[in-house]
Design an enzyme around this catalytic site. Sequence first.
Site, PDB file in Angstrom:
ATOM      1  N   PHE A   8      72.557  65.414 -56.430  1.00 33.48           N
ATOM      2  CA  PHE A   8      71.695  66.153 -57.173  1.00 33.48           C
ATOM      3  C   PHE A   8      71.416  67.940 -57.919  1.00 33.48           C
ATOM      4  O   PHE A   8      70.870  68.485 -58.447  1.00 33.48           O
ATOM      5  CB  PHE A   8      69.900  66.549 -55.927  1.00 33.48           C
ATOM      6  N   PRO A  47      74.493  65.731 -48.237  1.00 33.04           N
ATOM      7  CA  PRO A  47      75.523  65.856 -49.604  1.00 33.04           C
ATOM      8  C   PRO A  47      74.855  66.221 -50.650  1.00 33.04           C
ATOM      9  O   PRO A  47      73.755  65.526 -50.827  1.00 33.04           O
ATOM     10  CB  PRO A  47      76.352  65.187 -49.660  1.00 33.04           C
ATOM     11  N   CYS A  48      75.261  66.787 -51.513  1.00 30.93           N
ATOM     12  CA  CYS A  48      74.147  67.332 -52.300  1.00 30.93           C
ATOM     13  C   CYS A  48      74.613  66.945 -53.924  1.00 30.93           C
ATOM     14  O   CYS A  48      74.032  67.253 -54.517  1.00 30.93           O
ATOM     15  CB  CYS A  48      73.712  68.508 -52.494  1.00 30.93           C
ATOM     16  N   PRO A  49      76.005  66.581 -54.216  1.00 30.41           N
ATOM     17  CA  PRO A  49      76.019  66.724 -55.496  1.00 30.41           C
ATOM     18  C   PRO A  49      75.518  65.263 -56.415  1.00 30.41           C
ATOM     19  O   PRO A  49      75.259  65.727 -57.615  1.00 30.41           O
ATOM     20  CB  PRO A  49      77.316  65.918 -55.348  1.00 30.41           C
TER      21      PRO A  49
END
Length: 394
Positions: free
Chosen positions: A118, A114-116
């Site tokens: 960054f 999951p990337c939120p």
Amino acid sequence: MPNIILDVEIKLEAGYNIMKNTPVIFSFFSGAGFLDLGFEAAGYDVAFVNEYHRPFLDAYKHSRKVMGMPAPKYGYHLGDISEFENPDESQKILNLVSMVKSDNKLVGFIGGPPCPDFSIGGKNRGHEGENGKLSATYIELICKQRPDFFLFENVKGLWRTKKHREFYETMKEKLHCNDYVTTERLINSIEYGAPQQRERIILIGFQKSILHGLGIEATHSLKEIFPWEKYITHCIQDIIAMPWPGMEPFEEDGNRNKPNGIEEKLTVEYWFKKNDVLNHPNAHQYFTPRAGLAKFQVIPEGDDSKKSYKRLHRWRPSPTVAYGNNEVHLHPYKARRLSVAEALSLQSLPKEFELPPNITLSDAFKTIGNGVPYEASKGIAKTILDFLKVNNDE
């Protein structure tokens, strides 16, 4: 039910000897399986699937069922990847990896944590955020389980933003210390034929022993020899130079001819027609304002300059397919938001791919936005196979 879609692509397009040389994939953060589907189409065997959110895993299972695809050999695992830090769970994975290797098969781990944390448009908490920590957990899992190769996918903010780049380089150094040689590229999915501008950092690594078997002596980087561009279908400079149309007045159900000089296969309209989105099982699933919304009728076609309420242009690629943080994308020539079917088409998925009818709209658009575009997944998967020389000449 025969798997017509993937059989054709594997046997005719990729041309790999799937009986003898098929690498075996362990998939993490699998979502609804867009990345996995691309790997399978290129000639891999996805044997283990891990996903934390049950509705996403249910969507993964549903799509495989309707497409006539078998369940992964080692099954589905519903749970947080952190569970594999537990000695008992870690040993189970290690046993499976060892079993595959004993059969003279290559093992690959693929996943996009999951990337939120960054993302500039997301939480931006970096490696201290709950999602950010999962990137480090995934790298730790790779180092402990020692697959022959791996793929790590994330937003460009992890690679380009100074405060996050240090963490990214730390993860790479850990991989290097555990005998992996890496290569990375900031890809744009449109380069592979997906109809959207979507930049992502892709980090790929191979064990030194595998490289040695290929006659490659490298210590930390494969920058000069990994064939990143071989399966790219469109040069980004050429795409930018095309005379794409600008904003035009919105006209509900109005007609607009395709401009000359653009690549039709990269446009929203091409994929809407290709996937027959109006007759797709997910065609009628879209958010509807309770009392209607006047601005749906006044925002020009092609006005995607704002963070929210972007109206796509039928004869342009879509902006990044991401529907979190109140990013509302409007249909080019209908006074409504995009449907689930339309969003799936913009992820360049086969038209036979569908999400379950009982999935909530929030979960549907979230798993679509989180996924790696199918055409990009397939292109990257082929690039790895090409590098590993896994083909009929082996």
